[in-house]
Design an enzyme around this catalytic site. Structure first.
Site, mmCIF file in Angstrom:
data_model
loop_
_atom_site.group_PDB
_atom_site.id
_atom_site.type_symbol
_atom_site.label_atom_id
_atom_site.label_comp_id
_atom_site.label_asym_id
_atom_site.label_seq_id
_atom_site.Cartn_x
_atom_site.Cartn_y
_atom_site.Cartn_z
ATOM 1 N N HIS A 1 12.131 -60.067 52.905
ATOM 2 C CA HIS A 1 12.294 -60.618 54.264
ATOM 3 C C HIS A 1 11.893 -62.092 54.354
ATOM 4 C CE1 HIS A 1 13.307 -56.902 56.406
ATOM 5 N NE2 HIS A 1 12.512 -56.296 55.553
ATOM 6 N N ASP B 1 7.290 -54.710 53.316
ATOM 7 C CA ASP B 1 8.305 -53.652 53.412
ATOM 8 C C ASP B 1 9.615 -54.055 52.756
ATOM 9 O OD1 ASP B 1 8.537 -55.640 55.415
ATOM 10 O OD2 ASP B 1 9.953 -54.395 56.512
ATOM 11 N N GLU B 2 10.395 -53.050 52.406
ATOM 12 C CA GLU B 2 11.798 -53.198 52.017
ATOM 13 C C GLU B 2 12.039 -54.325 51.012
ATOM 14 O OE1 GLU B 2 14.121 -51.598 55.887
ATOM 15 O OE2 GLU B 2 13.423 -53.650 56.100
ATOM 16 N N VAL B 3 11.331 -54.289 49.896
ATOM 17 C CA VAL B 3 11.564 -55.312 48.882
ATOM 18 C C VAL B 3 12.786 -54.917 48.046
ATOM 19 C CG1 VAL B 3 10.534 -56.626 47.013
ATOM 20 C CG2 VAL B 3 9.070 -55.670 48.797
ATOM 21 N N GLU C 1 5.162 -49.044 52.666
ATOM 22 C CA GLU C 1 5.651 -49.104 51.285
ATOM 23 C C GLU C 1 4.582 -49.593 50.322
ATOM 24 O OE1 GLU C 1 7.413 -50.116 53.882
ATOM 25 O OE2 GLU C 1 9.541 -50.384 53.389
#
Ligand SMILES: *[C@@H]1O[C@H](CO)[C@@H](O)[C@H](O)[C@H]1NC(C)=O
Ligand SMILES: *[C@@H]1O[C@H](CO)[C@@H](O)[C@H](O)[C@H]1NC(C)=O
Ligand SMILES: *[C@@H]1O[C@H](CO)[C@@H](O)[C@H](O)[C@H]1NC(C)=O
Length: 535
Positions: free
Chosen positions: A271, A331-333, A384
Protein backbone atom coordinates in the site's frame (compact mmCIF):
# COMPACT_ATOMS: atom_id res chain seq x y z
CA UNK A 1 -73.95 34.29 12.01
CA UNK A 2 -75.50 31.32 13.77
CA UNK A 3 -73.25 29.09 15.70
CA UNK A 4 -73.56 25.49 14.69
CA UNK A 5 -74.63 23.31 17.63
CA UNK A 6 -72.06 20.77 16.48
CA UNK A 7 -69.16 23.14 16.61
CA UNK A 8 -68.46 22.90 20.33
CA UNK A 9 -68.31 19.11 20.59
CA UNK A 10 -66.38 19.14 17.31
CA UNK A 11 -63.87 21.57 18.75
CA UNK A 12 -63.53 19.51 21.91
CA UNK A 13 -62.86 16.41 19.87
CA UNK A 14 -60.25 18.24 17.85
CA UNK A 15 -58.63 19.53 21.04
CA UNK A 16 -58.63 16.08 22.55
CA UNK A 17 -57.00 14.74 19.42
CA UNK A 18 -54.39 17.50 19.57
CA UNK A 19 -53.70 16.74 23.21
CA UNK A 20 -53.27 13.05 22.43
CA UNK A 21 -50.94 13.94 19.59
CA UNK A 22 -48.99 16.24 21.87
CA UNK A 23 -48.70 13.52 24.50
CA UNK A 24 -47.40 11.16 21.86
CA UNK A 25 -44.98 13.77 20.58
CA UNK A 26 -43.82 14.31 24.13
CA UNK A 27 -43.17 10.62 24.56
CA UNK A 28 -41.18 10.58 21.33
CA UNK A 29 -39.24 13.62 22.41
CA UNK A 30 -38.29 12.11 25.77
CA UNK A 31 -34.65 11.51 26.43
CA UNK A 32 -33.06 9.14 23.94
CA UNK A 33 -29.73 8.12 25.42
CA UNK A 34 -27.10 6.84 23.01
CA UNK A 35 -24.93 4.97 23.75
CA UNK A 36 -26.95 3.70 26.68
CA UNK A 37 -25.24 4.30 30.06
CA UNK A 38 -24.19 1.57 32.47
CA UNK A 39 -26.83 2.47 35.03
CA UNK A 40 -29.84 4.79 34.70
CA UNK A 41 -32.45 5.52 37.35
CA UNK A 42 -35.18 7.77 36.02
CA UNK A 43 -37.74 9.43 38.23
CA UNK A 44 -41.10 10.38 36.74
CA UNK A 45 -40.64 13.84 38.20
CA UNK A 46 -39.84 16.48 35.60
CA UNK A 47 -37.86 19.67 35.98
CA UNK A 48 -38.11 22.69 33.73
CA UNK A 49 -35.11 24.57 32.44
CA UNK A 50 -35.16 28.25 31.50
CA UNK A 51 -32.45 28.60 28.87
CA UNK A 52 -31.75 32.22 29.70
CA UNK A 53 -31.14 31.35 33.37
CA UNK A 54 -29.39 28.01 33.04
CA UNK A 55 -25.64 27.79 33.77
CA UNK A 56 -22.88 25.26 33.52
CA UNK A 57 -20.46 25.83 36.37
CA UNK A 58 -17.11 24.36 37.22
CA UNK A 59 -17.49 23.38 40.88
CA UNK A 60 -15.40 25.08 43.58
CA UNK A 61 -13.98 21.77 44.84
CA UNK A 62 -12.90 20.54 41.44
CA UNK A 63 -9.24 19.55 41.19
CA UNK A 64 -9.02 20.79 37.61
CA UNK A 65 -7.70 24.25 36.81
CA UNK A 66 -10.64 26.63 37.37
CA UNK A 67 -9.92 28.22 33.99
CA UNK A 68 -9.70 24.84 32.25
CA UNK A 69 -10.34 25.97 28.68
CA UNK A 70 -11.26 22.46 27.63
CA UNK A 71 -14.22 22.52 30.03
CA UNK A 72 -15.21 26.13 29.32
CA UNK A 73 -15.26 25.35 25.61
CA UNK A 74 -17.35 22.22 26.26
CA UNK A 75 -19.84 24.27 28.32
CA UNK A 76 -20.24 26.70 25.43
CA UNK A 77 -20.68 23.83 22.94
CA UNK A 78 -23.20 21.96 25.00
CA UNK A 79 -25.21 25.05 25.80
CA UNK A 80 -25.59 25.54 22.05
CA UNK A 81 -26.43 21.90 21.40
CA UNK A 82 -29.12 21.94 24.07
CA UNK A 83 -30.68 25.35 23.46
CA UNK A 84 -29.06 26.95 20.47
CA UNK A 85 -30.73 25.12 17.61
CA UNK A 86 -34.18 25.79 19.02
CA UNK A 87 -35.98 29.09 18.96
CA UNK A 88 -36.19 29.04 22.71
CA UNK A 89 -36.83 32.75 23.00
CA UNK A 90 -40.18 32.06 21.34
CA UNK A 91 -41.02 29.22 23.70
CA UNK A 92 -43.58 29.81 26.46
CA UNK A 93 -42.27 31.61 29.51
CA UNK A 94 -44.78 30.14 31.98
CA UNK A 95 -42.22 28.09 33.88
CA UNK A 96 -43.21 29.63 37.20
CA UNK A 97 -44.86 26.86 39.15
CA UNK A 98 -42.88 23.84 37.93
CA UNK A 99 -39.70 22.72 39.71
CA UNK A 100 -36.67 24.08 37.96
CA UNK A 101 -33.14 23.06 37.14
CA UNK A 102 -30.88 26.09 37.23
CA UNK A 103 -27.35 24.78 37.06
CA UNK A 104 -25.18 21.83 36.22
CA UNK A 105 -22.14 21.81 38.48
CA UNK A 106 -19.14 19.87 37.24
CA UNK A 107 -16.54 18.51 39.63
CA UNK A 108 -13.33 16.77 38.59
CA UNK A 109 -12.05 14.70 41.48
CA UNK A 110 -8.54 13.66 40.36
CA UNK A 111 -5.76 15.85 38.99
CA UNK A 112 -6.30 18.34 36.22
CA UNK A 113 -5.73 17.05 32.72
CA UNK A 114 -6.89 20.17 30.96
CA UNK A 115 -3.64 20.54 29.08
CA UNK A 116 -2.95 16.88 28.42
CA UNK A 117 -4.04 14.39 25.80
CA UNK A 118 -6.31 11.45 26.55
CA UNK A 119 -4.67 8.03 26.38
CA UNK A 120 -5.56 4.33 26.44
CA UNK A 121 -5.71 4.34 30.27
CA UNK A 122 -7.73 7.53 30.67
CA UNK A 123 -10.57 7.30 33.16
CA UNK A 124 -13.73 8.07 31.18
CA UNK A 125 -16.25 7.36 33.91
CA UNK A 126 -18.69 9.92 35.27
CA UNK A 127 -21.80 10.17 37.36
CA UNK A 128 -24.72 12.50 36.95
CA UNK A 129 -27.27 13.46 39.56
CA UNK A 130 -30.13 15.52 38.20
CA UNK A 131 -32.18 17.12 40.97
CA UNK A 132 -33.73 20.43 41.81
CA UNK A 133 -32.33 23.09 41.57
CA UNK A 134 -28.72 22.02 40.85
CA UNK A 135 -27.53 18.93 39.01
CA UNK A 136 -24.10 17.44 39.73
CA UNK A 137 -21.71 15.91 37.25
CA UNK A 138 -18.72 14.17 38.83
CA UNK A 139 -15.80 12.65 37.00
CA UNK A 140 -12.27 11.63 37.85
CA UNK A 141 -10.94 13.29 34.72
CA UNK A 142 -12.01 15.91 32.21
CA UNK A 143 -12.50 13.07 29.71
CA UNK A 144 -15.23 11.59 31.87
CA UNK A 145 -16.73 15.05 32.34
CA UNK A 146 -16.97 15.49 28.55
CA UNK A 147 -18.93 12.22 28.28
CA UNK A 148 -21.14 13.34 31.14
CA UNK A 149 -21.92 16.62 29.39
CA UNK A 150 -22.93 14.71 26.28
CA UNK A 151 -25.23 12.50 28.33
CA UNK A 152 -26.70 15.53 30.11
CA UNK A 153 -27.41 17.14 26.74
CA UNK A 154 -29.22 13.99 25.64
CA UNK A 155 -31.47 14.12 28.71
CA UNK A 156 -32.89 17.56 27.91
CA UNK A 157 -35.81 17.77 25.51
CA UNK A 158 -38.60 20.15 24.63
CA UNK A 159 -42.06 19.11 25.75
CA UNK A 160 -45.15 19.54 23.61
CA UNK A 161 -45.43 23.19 24.60
CA UNK A 162 -41.82 23.83 23.75
CA UNK A 163 -40.56 24.00 27.35
CA UNK A 164 -37.15 22.55 28.04
CA UNK A 165 -37.57 19.57 30.30
CA UNK A 166 -35.40 17.03 32.10
CA UNK A 167 -36.31 14.12 34.36
CA UNK A 168 -34.84 13.84 37.81
CA UNK A 169 -32.40 10.99 37.50
CA UNK A 170 -29.19 9.34 38.60
CA UNK A 171 -26.75 7.97 36.05
CA UNK A 172 -23.45 6.24 36.57
CA UNK A 173 -21.51 5.39 33.49
CA UNK A 174 -18.21 4.14 32.14
CA UNK A 175 -17.22 2.47 28.88
CA UNK A 176 -17.06 -1.27 28.35
CA UNK A 177 -13.97 -1.01 26.09
CA UNK A 178 -11.23 1.63 26.24
CA UNK A 179 -10.53 1.77 22.46
CA UNK A 180 -13.56 2.90 20.42
CA UNK A 181 -12.42 4.02 17.02
CA UNK A 182 -13.45 5.36 13.66
CA UNK A 183 -11.12 4.72 10.73
CA UNK A 184 -10.99 7.40 8.07
CA UNK A 185 -9.07 7.01 4.82
CA UNK A 186 -7.64 10.21 3.35
CA UNK A 187 -5.64 8.59 0.57
CA UNK A 188 -8.26 7.14 -1.79
CA UNK A 189 -10.04 10.47 -1.56
CA UNK A 190 -8.75 13.56 0.17
CA UNK A 191 -11.15 14.60 2.92
CA UNK A 192 -11.37 18.35 3.53
CA UNK A 193 -10.58 19.56 7.04
CA UNK A 194 -14.23 20.49 7.50
CA UNK A 195 -15.27 16.86 7.02
CA UNK A 196 -12.67 15.58 9.47
CA UNK A 197 -13.65 18.10 12.14
CA UNK A 198 -17.36 17.28 11.70
CA UNK A 199 -16.47 13.63 12.14
CA UNK A 200 -14.81 14.45 15.45
CA UNK A 201 -17.98 16.26 16.55
CA UNK A 202 -20.13 13.27 15.66
CA UNK A 203 -17.67 10.92 17.34
CA UNK A 204 -18.09 12.84 20.59
CA UNK A 205 -21.90 12.54 20.28
CA UNK A 206 -21.40 8.76 20.15
CA UNK A 207 -18.61 8.58 22.77
CA UNK A 208 -16.01 7.33 20.31
CA UNK A 209 -12.51 8.16 21.52
CA UNK A 210 -10.05 7.17 18.75
CA UNK A 211 -9.64 8.65 15.30
CA UNK A 212 -7.67 6.05 13.35
CA UNK A 213 -6.28 8.20 10.56
CA UNK A 214 -5.33 6.00 7.60
CA UNK A 215 -3.63 9.02 6.18
CA UNK A 216 -1.66 7.69 3.18
CA UNK A 217 -1.90 4.70 0.85
CA UNK A 218 -1.12 3.67 -2.76
CA UNK A 219 -3.31 6.36 -4.28
CA UNK A 220 -2.02 9.52 -2.62
CA UNK A 221 0.25 10.88 0.09
CA UNK A 222 -1.47 13.91 1.60
CA UNK A 223 0.58 14.03 4.82
CA UNK A 224 3.00 16.94 4.52
CA UNK A 225 6.22 15.84 6.16
CA UNK A 226 8.65 18.48 7.32
CA UNK A 227 11.58 16.07 7.07
CA UNK A 228 10.64 14.74 3.62
CA UNK A 229 8.47 17.39 1.93
CA UNK A 230 8.86 15.67 -1.46
CA UNK A 231 6.62 12.82 -0.25
CA UNK A 232 3.51 15.00 -0.47
CA UNK A 233 4.89 17.37 -3.11
CA UNK A 234 5.08 14.43 -5.50
CA UNK A 235 2.75 11.92 -3.91
CA UNK A 236 -0.40 13.92 -3.18
CA UNK A 237 -3.20 14.31 -5.71
CA UNK A 238 -2.27 17.98 -5.95
CA UNK A 239 -0.50 20.56 -3.87
CA UNK A 240 -3.83 21.55 -2.35
CA UNK A 241 -4.68 17.98 -1.41
CA UNK A 242 -2.35 17.96 1.58
CA UNK A 243 -2.54 18.16 5.36
CA UNK A 244 -0.02 20.75 6.44
CA UNK A 245 1.59 20.61 9.89
CA UNK A 246 -0.90 23.29 10.85
CA UNK A 247 -3.85 21.17 9.64
CA UNK A 248 -2.60 18.18 11.59
CA UNK A 249 -2.23 20.32 14.69
CA UNK A 250 -5.79 21.59 14.23
CA UNK A 251 -7.11 18.03 14.04
CA UNK A 252 -5.13 17.01 17.13
CA UNK A 253 -6.43 19.94 19.20
CA UNK A 254 -10.01 19.65 17.99
CA UNK A 255 -9.90 15.95 18.86
CA UNK A 256 -8.31 16.56 22.26
CA UNK A 257 -11.05 19.03 23.14
CA UNK A 258 -13.52 16.20 22.57
CA UNK A 259 -11.54 13.55 24.45
CA UNK A 260 -10.48 11.85 21.23
CA UNK A 261 -7.07 10.34 20.56
CA UNK A 262 -5.62 10.52 17.07
CA UNK A 263 -3.68 7.46 15.89
CA UNK A 264 -1.98 7.92 12.52
CA UNK A 265 -1.46 4.95 10.25
CA UNK A 266 1.53 4.72 7.97
CA UNK A 267 0.89 1.42 6.28
CA UNK A 268 3.95 -0.43 4.89
CA UNK A 269 5.48 -2.38 3.19
CA UNK A 270 2.46 -2.77 0.86
CA UNK A 271 0.00 0.00 0.00
CA UNK A 272 2.91 2.37 -0.61
CA UNK A 273 2.87 3.31 -4.33
CA UNK A 274 2.45 7.01 -3.51
CA UNK A 275 5.58 6.99 -1.30
CA UNK A 276 7.73 6.06 -4.29
CA UNK A 277 7.09 9.30 -6.13
CA UNK A 278 8.82 11.52 -3.62
CA UNK A 279 11.39 9.10 -2.23
CA UNK A 280 13.47 7.47 -4.93
CA UNK A 281 14.78 4.00 -4.22
CA UNK A 282 12.30 3.30 -1.42
CA UNK A 283 10.16 0.84 -3.38
CA UNK A 284 11.24 -2.47 -4.89
CA UNK A 285 11.87 -2.44 -8.67
CA UNK A 286 9.83 -5.23 -10.27
CA UNK A 287 11.36 -7.45 -12.95
CA UNK A 288 9.85 -9.16 -15.91
CA UNK A 289 11.77 -11.90 -17.68
CA UNK A 290 14.90 -10.94 -15.73
CA UNK A 291 14.75 -7.33 -16.90
CA UNK A 292 14.00 -4.42 -14.60
CA UNK A 293 10.68 -2.75 -15.50
CA UNK A 294 9.30 0.68 -14.68
CA UNK A 295 6.96 -0.92 -12.19
CA UNK A 296 7.67 -0.78 -8.49
CA UNK A 297 6.30 -2.97 -5.70
CA UNK A 298 6.32 -2.84 -1.88
CA UNK A 299 8.98 -1.07 0.18
CA UNK A 300 12.42 -2.48 -0.64
CA UNK A 301 13.31 -4.40 2.51
CA UNK A 302 16.91 -5.30 1.59
CA UNK A 303 18.44 -1.80 1.52
CA UNK A 304 19.98 -0.10 4.54
CA UNK A 305 18.76 3.22 3.14
CA UNK A 306 15.20 2.03 3.66
CA UNK A 307 15.73 1.83 7.41
CA UNK A 308 17.65 5.09 7.59
CA UNK A 309 14.67 6.70 5.90
CA UNK A 310 12.12 5.16 8.25
CA UNK A 311 14.16 6.03 11.33
CA UNK A 312 14.00 9.70 10.36
CA UNK A 313 10.42 9.51 9.16
CA UNK A 314 9.03 7.89 12.30
CA UNK A 315 11.10 10.22 14.45
CA UNK A 316 9.04 13.04 12.96
CA UNK A 317 5.75 11.14 13.26
CA UNK A 318 6.37 10.23 16.88
CA UNK A 319 6.86 13.87 17.78
CA UNK A 320 3.98 15.24 15.67
CA UNK A 321 1.38 12.78 16.99
CA UNK A 322 1.23 12.71 20.79
CA UNK A 323 -0.53 9.37 21.15
CA UNK A 324 1.34 6.36 22.52
CA UNK A 325 0.36 4.35 19.43
CA UNK A 326 1.33 4.47 15.78
CA UNK A 327 -0.48 2.14 13.38
CA UNK A 328 2.05 0.45 11.11
CA UNK A 329 -0.35 -1.33 8.77
CA UNK A 330 1.31 -4.41 7.33
CA UNK A 331 -1.71 -5.73 5.42
CA UNK A 332 -2.03 -7.24 1.96
CA UNK A 333 1.61 -7.36 0.92
CA UNK A 334 1.92 -8.46 -2.71
CA UNK A 335 4.90 -10.83 -2.90
CA UNK A 336 4.94 -10.99 -6.73
CA UNK A 337 7.26 -8.03 -7.23
CA UNK A 338 9.67 -9.14 -4.51
CA UNK A 339 9.74 -12.59 -6.09
CA UNK A 340 10.62 -11.17 -9.52
CA UNK A 341 13.61 -9.19 -8.28
CA UNK A 342 16.99 -11.03 -8.49
CA UNK A 343 18.58 -8.88 -5.75
CA UNK A 344 15.79 -9.83 -3.41
CA UNK A 345 16.14 -13.47 -4.42
CA UNK A 346 19.86 -13.33 -3.55
CA UNK A 347 19.18 -11.63 -0.25
CA UNK A 348 16.60 -14.28 0.62
CA UNK A 349 19.05 -17.02 -0.22
CA UNK A 350 21.79 -15.45 1.92
CA UNK A 351 19.40 -15.11 4.84
CA UNK A 352 18.18 -18.67 4.36
CA UNK A 353 14.58 -17.57 3.93
CA UNK A 354 13.98 -20.48 1.60
CA UNK A 355 11.66 -18.64 -0.85
CA UNK A 356 9.23 -17.96 1.99
CA UNK A 357 8.25 -14.34 1.47
CA UNK A 358 6.43 -14.10 4.78
CA UNK A 359 9.92 -14.42 6.30
CA UNK A 360 11.12 -11.42 4.30
CA UNK A 361 8.02 -9.52 5.35
CA UNK A 362 8.75 -10.47 8.96
CA UNK A 363 12.35 -9.34 8.60
CA UNK A 364 11.12 -5.95 7.38
CA UNK A 365 8.33 -5.43 9.88
CA UNK A 366 10.50 -6.50 12.79
CA UNK A 367 12.91 -3.71 11.87
CA UNK A 368 10.10 -1.15 11.64
CA UNK A 369 8.68 -2.29 14.97
CA UNK A 370 12.15 -1.86 16.49
CA UNK A 371 12.45 1.66 15.07
CA UNK A 372 9.09 2.64 16.54
CA UNK A 373 9.98 0.99 19.85
CA UNK A 374 13.25 2.94 19.97
CA UNK A 375 11.14 6.12 19.73
CA UNK A 376 9.23 4.98 22.86
CA UNK A 377 6.01 4.41 20.95
CA UNK A 378 3.82 1.32 20.71
CA UNK A 379 2.56 -0.24 17.50
CA UNK A 380 -0.72 -1.42 16.10
CA UNK A 381 -0.63 -3.76 13.09
CA UNK A 382 -3.20 -5.38 10.84
CA UNK A 383 -3.76 -9.06 11.51
CA UNK A 384 -1.58 -10.40 8.66
CA UNK A 385 1.47 -9.34 10.62
CA UNK A 386 0.36 -11.73 13.37
CA UNK A 387 -0.77 -14.39 10.88
CA UNK A 388 2.61 -14.31 9.10
CA UNK A 389 4.33 -14.91 12.44
CA UNK A 390 6.28 -11.70 12.64
CA UNK A 391 8.05 -11.44 15.98
CA UNK A 392 5.92 -8.74 17.67
CA UNK A 393 6.74 -6.52 20.61
CA UNK A 394 4.90 -7.51 23.77
CA UNK A 395 2.83 -4.32 23.63
CA UNK A 396 1.96 -4.55 19.91
CA UNK A 397 -1.79 -4.48 19.31
CA UNK A 398 -3.26 -6.64 16.53
CA UNK A 399 -6.23 -5.33 14.57
CA UNK A 400 -8.49 -8.17 13.43
CA UNK A 401 -10.15 -7.24 10.14
CA UNK A 402 -10.44 -10.30 7.93
CA UNK A 403 -13.58 -12.21 7.10
CA UNK A 404 -16.21 -14.08 9.06
CA UNK A 405 -13.93 -15.94 11.42
CA UNK A 406 -12.98 -12.96 13.48
CA UNK A 407 -13.98 -14.54 16.79
CA UNK A 408 -11.57 -17.43 16.22
CA UNK A 409 -8.90 -14.89 15.34
CA UNK A 410 -9.55 -12.88 18.50
CA UNK A 411 -9.10 -16.10 20.47
CA UNK A 412 -5.86 -16.85 18.65
CA UNK A 413 -4.42 -13.36 19.14
CA UNK A 414 -5.39 -13.03 22.79
CA UNK A 415 -4.37 -16.56 23.72
CA UNK A 416 -0.93 -15.64 22.34
CA UNK A 417 -0.92 -12.83 24.90
CA UNK A 418 -1.43 -9.89 22.54
CA UNK A 419 -4.00 -7.16 22.76
CA UNK A 420 -6.58 -7.03 19.96
CA UNK A 421 -8.87 -4.51 18.30
CA UNK A 422 -11.85 -5.78 16.31
CA UNK A 423 -12.90 -4.21 13.03
CA UNK A 424 -13.83 -7.20 10.79
CA UNK A 425 -17.63 -6.98 11.23
CA UNK A 426 -17.61 -3.19 11.00
CA UNK A 427 -16.43 -2.31 7.49
CA UNK A 428 -18.93 0.47 6.88
CA UNK A 429 -17.70 1.10 3.34
CA UNK A 430 -19.55 -2.13 2.44
CA UNK A 431 -23.16 -1.12 1.90
CA UNK A 432 -26.38 -3.01 1.42
CA UNK A 433 -30.10 -2.27 1.25
CA UNK A 434 -31.98 -1.77 4.51
CA UNK A 435 -31.01 -1.42 8.14
CA UNK A 436 -27.53 -2.86 8.16
CA UNK A 437 -26.83 -1.11 11.47
CA UNK A 438 -28.64 -4.04 13.08
CA UNK A 439 -25.89 -6.41 11.97
CA UNK A 440 -23.22 -4.13 13.42
CA UNK A 441 -25.24 -3.87 16.60
CA UNK A 442 -25.64 -7.62 17.02
CA UNK A 443 -21.89 -8.30 17.06
CA UNK A 444 -20.63 -9.48 20.45
CA UNK A 445 -16.83 -9.07 20.47
CA UNK A 446 -16.28 -11.33 23.46
CA UNK A 447 -18.20 -14.35 22.17
CA UNK A 448 -15.02 -16.29 21.49
CA UNK A 449 -14.91 -18.43 24.60
CA UNK A 450 -11.86 -16.70 26.00
CA UNK A 451 -10.62 -16.75 29.57
CA UNK A 452 -11.08 -13.64 31.68
CA UNK A 453 -7.54 -12.64 30.86
CA UNK A 454 -8.08 -13.17 27.13
CA UNK A 455 -11.25 -11.10 27.22
CA UNK A 456 -9.36 -8.28 28.89
CA UNK A 457 -6.91 -8.27 25.99
CA UNK A 458 -9.68 -7.23 23.59
CA UNK A 459 -9.32 -3.50 24.08
CA UNK A 460 -12.07 -2.45 21.71
CA UNK A 461 -12.97 -2.03 18.10
CA UNK A 462 -13.24 0.28 15.14
CA UNK A 463 -15.81 1.17 12.53
CA UNK A 464 -13.90 1.56 9.27
CA UNK A 465 -14.98 3.78 6.41
CA UNK A 466 -12.53 3.06 3.60
CA UNK A 467 -12.36 5.71 0.94
CA UNK A 468 -12.53 4.02 -2.47
CA UNK A 469 -16.15 5.06 -3.03
CA UNK A 470 -16.36 7.78 -0.41
CA UNK A 471 -15.41 11.44 -0.50
CA UNK A 472 -16.72 14.52 1.25
CA UNK A 473 -20.05 14.30 -0.65
CA UNK A 474 -21.15 11.01 0.92
CA UNK A 475 -18.77 10.49 3.82
CA UNK A 476 -20.97 11.72 6.67
CA UNK A 477 -24.29 10.06 5.70
CA UNK A 478 -22.49 6.78 5.06
CA UNK A 479 -20.81 6.85 8.44
CA UNK A 480 -23.71 8.02 10.61
CA UNK A 481 -25.78 6.66 12.16
CA UNK A 482 -24.40 3.28 11.06
CA UNK A 483 -21.28 3.80 13.15
CA UNK A 484 -23.48 4.72 16.12
CA UNK A 485 -24.44 1.05 16.37
CA UNK A 486 -20.76 0.20 16.81
CA UNK A 487 -20.43 3.05 19.28
CA UNK A 488 -23.09 1.59 21.56
CA UNK A 489 -21.68 -1.92 21.26
CA UNK A 490 -18.28 -0.69 22.40
CA UNK A 491 -19.53 1.61 25.17
CA UNK A 492 -22.64 0.04 26.73
CA UNK A 493 -22.84 -3.05 28.93
CA UNK A 494 -22.96 -6.43 27.18
CA UNK A 495 -26.61 -6.81 28.21
CA UNK A 496 -27.79 -3.82 26.15
CA UNK A 497 -28.98 -5.78 23.11
CA UNK A 498 -32.71 -5.07 22.64
CA UNK A 499 -33.05 -4.17 18.95
CA UNK A 500 -36.54 -2.67 19.30
CA UNK A 501 -35.44 -0.32 22.04
CA UNK A 502 -32.22 0.45 20.18
CA UNK A 503 -34.19 1.35 17.06
CA UNK A 504 -36.29 3.91 18.91
CA UNK A 505 -33.33 5.49 20.64
CA UNK A 506 -31.18 5.46 17.51
CA UNK A 507 -33.89 7.07 15.38
CA UNK A 508 -34.08 9.92 17.90
CA UNK A 509 -30.31 10.07 18.24
CA UNK A 510 -29.97 10.30 14.48
CA UNK A 511 -32.39 13.25 14.46
CA UNK A 512 -30.38 14.86 17.24
CA UNK A 513 -27.21 14.48 15.17
CA UNK A 514 -28.98 16.08 12.20
CA UNK A 515 -30.16 18.97 14.38
CA UNK A 516 -26.52 19.44 15.43
CA UNK A 517 -25.38 19.74 11.84
CA UNK A 518 -24.35 16.14 11.10
CA UNK A 519 -25.85 14.91 7.81
CA UNK A 520 -26.66 11.46 9.22
CA UNK A 521 -28.83 9.36 6.91
CA UNK A 522 -32.27 8.12 8.03
CA UNK A 523 -32.77 4.68 9.56
CA UNK A 524 -36.14 4.20 7.94
CA UNK A 525 -39.32 6.16 7.11
CA UNK A 526 -40.60 9.11 9.15
CA UNK A 527 -39.41 12.57 10.00
CA UNK A 528 -37.46 14.46 12.64
CA UNK A 529 -39.48 16.65 14.98
CA UNK A 530 -36.94 19.47 14.82
CA UNK A 531 -37.53 19.76 11.05
CA UNK A 532 -41.23 20.18 11.72
CA UNK A 533 -40.58 22.80 14.43
CA UNK A 534 -38.37 24.83 12.15
CA UNK A 535 -41.14 25.27 9.56
C1 LIG B 1 -16.34 21.66 49.07
O1 LIG B 1 -15.54 21.09 50.08
C2 LIG B 1 -15.81 21.60 51.38
C3 LIG B 1 -14.76 21.04 52.31
O2 LIG B 1 -14.52 19.69 52.07
C4 LIG B 1 -17.24 21.20 51.77
O3 LIG B 1 -17.55 21.69 53.04
C5 LIG B 1 -18.19 21.78 50.75
O4 LIG B 1 -19.50 21.34 51.01
C6 LIG B 1 -17.80 21.37 49.33
N1 LIG B 1 -18.62 22.11 48.39
C7 LIG B 1 -19.23 21.51 47.36
C8 LIG B 1 -20.04 22.41 46.50
O5 LIG B 1 -19.14 20.31 47.11
C1 LIG C 1 -2.35 8.73 30.61
O1 LIG C 1 -2.59 10.07 31.02
C2 LIG C 1 -2.51 10.26 32.42
C3 LIG C 1 -2.89 11.69 32.72
O2 LIG C 1 -2.26 12.60 31.91
C4 LIG C 1 -1.11 9.93 32.91
O3 LIG C 1 -1.03 10.09 34.31
C5 LIG C 1 -0.78 8.49 32.54
O4 LIG C 1 0.54 8.19 32.88
C6 LIG C 1 -0.99 8.26 31.05
N1 LIG C 1 -0.87 6.85 30.77
C7 LIG C 1 -0.26 6.37 29.69
C8 LIG C 1 -0.28 4.90 29.53
O5 LIG C 1 0.26 7.10 28.87
C1 LIG D 1 23.95 -2.55 5.76
O1 LIG D 1 24.04 -2.62 7.15
C2 LIG D 1 24.56 -3.82 7.64
C3 LIG D 1 24.44 -3.83 9.14
O2 LIG D 1 24.82 -2.57 9.69
C4 LIG D 1 26.01 -3.97 7.16
O3 LIG D 1 26.54 -5.21 7.60
C5 LIG D 1 26.01 -3.95 5.63
O4 LIG D 1 27.33 -3.98 5.14
C6 LIG D 1 25.32 -2.71 5.11
N1 LIG D 1 25.16 -2.82 3.67
C7 LIG D 1 25.51 -1.85 2.85
C8 LIG D 1 25.32 -2.14 1.40
O5 LIG D 1 25.98 -0.80 3.24
Amino acid sequence: MRRSPHLVPGLLLALAALAAQAAQARAQQGPALWPYPRSVQMSPQLLNIAPDKFLFVHGPNSTADPFCSLLQEAFRRYYNYIFGSYKWHHSPANLGDEPQLQRLQVTITLESQCDSFPNISSDESYSLLVQEPVAFLKANSVWGALHGLETFSQLVYQDSLGAFTISKCTITDSPRFPHRGILIDTSRHYLPMKTILKTLDAMAFNKFNVLHWHIVDDQSFPYQSTTFPELSNKGSYSLSHVYTPNDVHTVLEYARFRGIRVIPEFDTPGHTQSWGKGQKGLLTPCYSQRKQTKKVGPINPILNTTYTFFTQFFKEISSVFPDQFIHLGGDEVDFGCWASNPNIQNFMQKKGFDKDFTRLESFYIKKILDIVKSLKKSSIVWQEVFDDKVELQRDTVVEVWKGEEYLEKLKEVTSSGFRAILSAPWYLDVISYGQDWRNYYKVEPLNFGGSELEEKLVIGGEACLWGEYVDSTNFTPRLWPRASAVGERLWSPKTVTDLGDAYKRLAAHRCRMVSRGIAAQPLFTGYCSHEYKME
